[in-house]
Design an enzyme around this catalytic site. Structure first.
Site, PDB file in Angstrom:
ATOM      1  N   ARG A  37       5.528 -12.279   9.945  1.00 29.56           N
ATOM      2  CA  ARG A  37       5.774 -11.477   9.407  1.00 29.56           C
ATOM      3  C   ARG A  37       7.365 -11.221   9.950  1.00 29.56           C
ATOM      4  O   ARG A  37       7.391 -11.611  11.018  1.00 29.56           O
ATOM      5  CB  ARG A  37       5.312 -10.330   9.550  1.00 29.56           C
ATOM      6  N   GLU A  82       0.996  -1.030  -0.226  1.00 32.70           N
ATOM      7  CA  GLU A  82       0.058   0.315  -0.084  1.00 32.70           C
ATOM      8  C   GLU A  82       1.083   1.362   0.229  1.00 32.70           C
ATOM      9  O   GLU A  82       1.944   1.440   1.089  1.00 32.70           O
ATOM     10  CB  GLU A  82      -0.982  -0.010   1.611  1.00 32.70           C
ATOM     11  N   LYS A 108       4.741   0.145   9.623  1.00 33.78           N
ATOM     12  CA  LYS A 108       4.405   1.650   8.820  1.00 33.78           C
ATOM     13  C   LYS A 108       3.838   2.417   9.316  1.00 33.78           C
ATOM     14  O   LYS A 108       4.423   3.844   9.498  1.00 33.78           O
ATOM     15  CB  LYS A 108       3.831   1.213   7.363  1.00 33.78           C
TER      16      LYS A 108
END
Length: 562
Positions: free
Chosen positions: A261, A37, A271
Site C-alpha cells: 500500500r 468499501e 480512512k
RNA sequence: UGGGCCGUCGACUAAUGGUAGGUCAAGUGCCUUUGGAGCACUUUGUCUAGGUUCGAAUCCUAGCGGCCCAGCCA
C-alpha cells in the site's frame, strides 16, 4: 501487443500477468476489479490501486469492474458510493461493470448452504467473546467450538432461521469448518456470516445476516471471473482462505495478488483516521484541500494527470516503505508547469509609488500567458503610477545574495519597467509601508535598456487602481512530522497535527484577468506557486488555494545562511 | 513468541546468474524578463556472515532488521 519490448519499467504484478498470458492460464483474459468499501472517501493510496487495477487491464486489453464491497451495513452509505464513482471518473478511468457485493447476497447464501451440506460450515452459538477465547493465540492452537459437530440438518435449520431473523445480533454465526490448530489464524474456523439487524444502503431490510469480507470477496471475484485480484499486503495471510472457499465451492479460480500500500511522508492514509479528522472538525470536510483524499487534492488543484504520473513513477512492489511527499509535489509541478497560465498576484502587498510616472497614465502591457506553451498567447496587464509588490520583494537592509528591491537598487518589474528605489515610508512601528521609485521609460515592457544595463532581479506587481481583491489560502503539511502515526505515550495522531497547516491571506491583490476565475481553474502566480480558484467566495472575493509553491532557490539560500 | 511477507543510493524503483541503471531529493555549473522552467555535471547503494559458480543484488545456509495476523471490520 507491440512488437518492441516494452520500455516502461515493469513490476512484479505485470510480470505475473505476462506469465499468465504466456501460459494461457486464463485463456488470454485479464479481468480486474477495484473493490472499495463505501465507508469513506477515496484517497491518494486508492489512486495507486486504481491505476494498477485499471491500468494493467487497459494495457492488456482487459476489463475492470468497479465493485463496492458493501458487506457491512453499519458503516456504509450512499454518499460514499457517489463520491467514489466521481473520484474514479475524475482520475480518468472507466469501469466496465458496476457491481456491489450486495448484488451477490442471494448467491452467497446459496453457496453457504452448499458448504453446510458438504459438512464444511456450521452454525456456532458461541459469543464473540467466547469465539476469541477458543481461537487460541499466535503461539497456541485454538479449541473446537462445542457446536462444531452439529448435524448438517440442524445447521441448515439454524442458518435458515438466522436469515429469517429469529436470533438477535451476535447470538450466532456461521463458521467455516477448517482447522482450529492452523498456524494461520485466518483458517481457525473463520466466521462467514454474522447476524446484524441493520438496514443496508442497497438491500434495505431484506437481510439481517451479512457475509464477512473473507467469505464475500473471493466469491465476488469469482462470479465476475476476475483473473487478477490485486489487494494490499495485509491480506497475504487471507489468501489461503480466499483459495479455500473457491476450491470447496468448485468455482472460477480467481487469483489474489498482494502489493504494498502507498505510504506518504507527512500524511495519513487511513480512512478511519481521516474520518476522525472530519468528525472532530480538525479539517473542514473530506474535501478540505489539506486532506489526502482525491476530492481534497482535487480542490487543492492537483490534476488527474499528475496523480497518474506519480502512481506510475512510484512503482509497485512488496516492500514496506514510504514515499517522500516531495515526489508527489514534483509531479504536480511538472504537469502544472506545462498547462497553467501565468498571472501576477501579490499576496502580501506593499505599496510602491513611481514618482516620475505620469499621474493618470495607464498603459496596457503585453504579458506572456505561458512560456512553456506558445499556443497560450498573451494578454494585457494594466500598469500605472501606484502598484503593489510583494513585501518579501523589498528589504530595507538587504542580506547578501538578496537581489530584489532595496534602497538605491534597480530591479525589473515583470513586463513593466526597470524601477529604482529612491526612498521609503515607515509607520510608527518602524515597518516599511510605502516605497518610492523612479522608472526608466527606455525599459518599457521590462526590456533591457539601450545602454545594456542589467538587473539581477525581476519581480511581479499589480496595478493598485486595477487590482482585484482576493483571498488566498496557503497550505502546509497537515501533519508536522514525517510519520504522523508516531506519537508519544498517551497521545494519538492528532497530536501531530500541524497548527500552521492553513494560513488565510485576505488582503491579496491579483491582476484584473482573475476577476472572472471560475472554481477549479488553475494558475501559476508568477514566482509564487500554483493556485486553484476555490468554490468559496466570502464577501464576494475570489478565493485561491495554493496547490504547491514553486521551488524557491532564495528560500534555500536564506535558510543556509542561518 | 507460531505463521506469512519484505530487506538495492537519503526516498521510491529497475537489473529475472553476466556493465548495479532510472525517477525524486541533495549539490555544482550554465542559462534565464519567474531566484520558476530547462540543460549539463556530481555525490551516495546490493542488511551481515558463510557457501555454490568462471561469474551472485539475483541461487543455498545461518544470522540480523522491518511489516502484517489473535474483529461477529475491510
Amino acid at each position: 501487443m507491440p512488437e518492441e519490448p516494452e520500455s516502461r519499467p515493469s513490476n512484479f504484478v505485470r510480470d505475473i500477468i505476462l506469465d499468465d498470458l504466456k501460459t494461457n492460464k486464463f485463456q488470454g483474459r485479464v479481468q480486474t476489479r477495484f473493490p472499495p468499501e463505501p465507508n469513506g472517501y477515496l484517497h491518494i493510496g486508492h489512486a495507486k490501486a486504481i491505476c494498477l487495477d485499471f491500468g494493467l487491464a487497459d494495457e492488456f486489453g482487459g476489463h475492470t469492474n468497479l465493485r463496492f464491497d458493501d458487506t457491512n451495513p453499519s458503516k456504509e452509505e450512499t454518499e460514499y458510493v457517489d463520491s467514489i464513482m466521481e473520484d474514479v471518473m475524475w482520475l480518468g478511468f472507466h469501469w466496465d461493470g458496476l457491481f456491489y457485493a450486495s448484488d451477490y447476497f442471494e448467491q452467497l447464501y446459496a453457496w453457504a448452504v452448499q458448504l453446510i451440506k458438504a459438512g464444511k460450515a456450521y452454525v456456532d452459538d458461541l459469543s464473540a467473546d467466547e469465539i476469541r477465547k477458543y481461537r487460541g493465540t499466535l503461539t497456541e492452537p485454538g479449541k473446537d467450538s462445542p457446536f462444531r459437530n452439529r448435524p448438517v440438518e440442524e445447521n441448515l435449520n439454524l442458518f435458515e432461521r438466522m436469515r429469517a431473523g429469529e436470533f438477535p445480533d451476535g447470538s450466532r454465526t456461521l463458521r467455516a469448518k477448517i482447522d482450529m490448530a492452523s498456524p494461520n489464524l485466518n483458517l481457525r474456523d473463520p466466521v462467514m456470516y454474522r447476524v446484524l439487524h441493520t438496514e443496508h444502503h442497497r438491500t434495505g431490510k431484506n437481510w439481517c445476516i451479512y457475509p464477512m469480507y473473507d467469505y464475500a470477496h473471493g466469491q465476488s471475484d469469482s462470479l465476475e471471473r476476475v483473473t487478477h485480484s490485486m489487494c494490499t499486503l495485509e491480506f497475504e495471510d487471507h489468501r489461503p482462505l480466499y483459495n479455500w472457499f473457491i476450491q470447496q465451492l468448485g468455482i472460477f479460480p480467481s487469483q489474489q495478488i498482494e502489493f504494498d500500500r502507498l505510504n506518504l511522508t507527512y500524511t495519513l492514509l487511513s480512512k478511519r483516521k481521516l474520518l476522525q479528522l472530519v468528525q472532530e472538525k480538525r479539517v473542514s470536510g473530506w474535501d478540505d484541500p489539506r486532506m489526502p483524499t482525491i476530492s481534497g487534492i482535487r480542490r487543492r488543484g492537483y490534476t488527474p494527470e499528475a496523480i497518474r504520473n506519480f502512481c506510475g513513477a512510484i512503482g509497485v512492489s512488496k516492500t514496506n516503505g514510504s514515499i517522500e511527499l516531495a515526489m508527489l509535489e514534483h509531479f504536480v509541478r511538472e504537469d502544472l508547469n506545462k498547462r497553467a497560465p501565468r498571472v501576477m498576484a501579490v499576496l502580501r502587498p506593499l505599496k510602491v509609488v513611481i514618482d516620475n510616472y505620469p499621474e493618470n497614465q495607464v498603459e496596457e502591457m503585453d504579458a506572456v500567458n505561458n512560456p512553456e506553451d506558445a499556443d497560450a498567447g498573451t494578454r494585457k496587464v494594466p500598469f500605472s503610477r501606484v502598484i503593489y509588490i510583494e513585501q518579501d520583494d523589498f528589504r530595507e537592509d538587504p542580506p547578501k545574495q538578496y537581489f530584489r528591491l532595496s534602497p538605491g537598487r534597480e530591479v525589473r518589474l515583470r513586463y513593466g519597467y526597470f524601477v529604482t528605489c529612491t526612498s521609503l515610508v515607515k509607520n510608527d512601528n518602524d515597518e516599511v509601508v510605502e516605497v518610492h521609485c523612479t522608472y526608466d521609460p527606455a525599459t518599457r515592457g521590462g526590456n533591457s535598456p539601450p545602454d545594456g544595463r542589467k538587473v539581477k532581479a525581476t519581480i511581479h506587481w499589480v496595478s493598485a487602481a486595477h487590482a482585484v481583491d482576493a483571498e488566498v489560502r496557503l497550505y502546509e503539511n497537515l501533519f508536522a512530522c514525517e510519520d504522523p502515526n508516531r506519537t508519544s505515550e498517551g497521545e494519538d495522531f492528532t497530536a501531530n497535527l500541524n497548527p500552521l497547516s492553513l494560513e488565510v491571506l485576505s488582503e491579496c491583490k491579483v491582476e484584473p484577468s482573475l476577476a472572472v476565475a471560475t472554481a477549479g481553474s488553475r494558475y501559476q502566480f508568477e514566482r509564487l506557486g500554483y493556485f486553484c480558484a476555490d468554490r468559496d467566495s466570502p464577501a464576494g472575493k475570489v478565493v485561491f488555494n495554493r496547490t504547491v509553491a514553486l521551488k524557491d532557490t532564495w528560500a534555500k539560500i536564506e535558510k543556509k545562511g542561518k
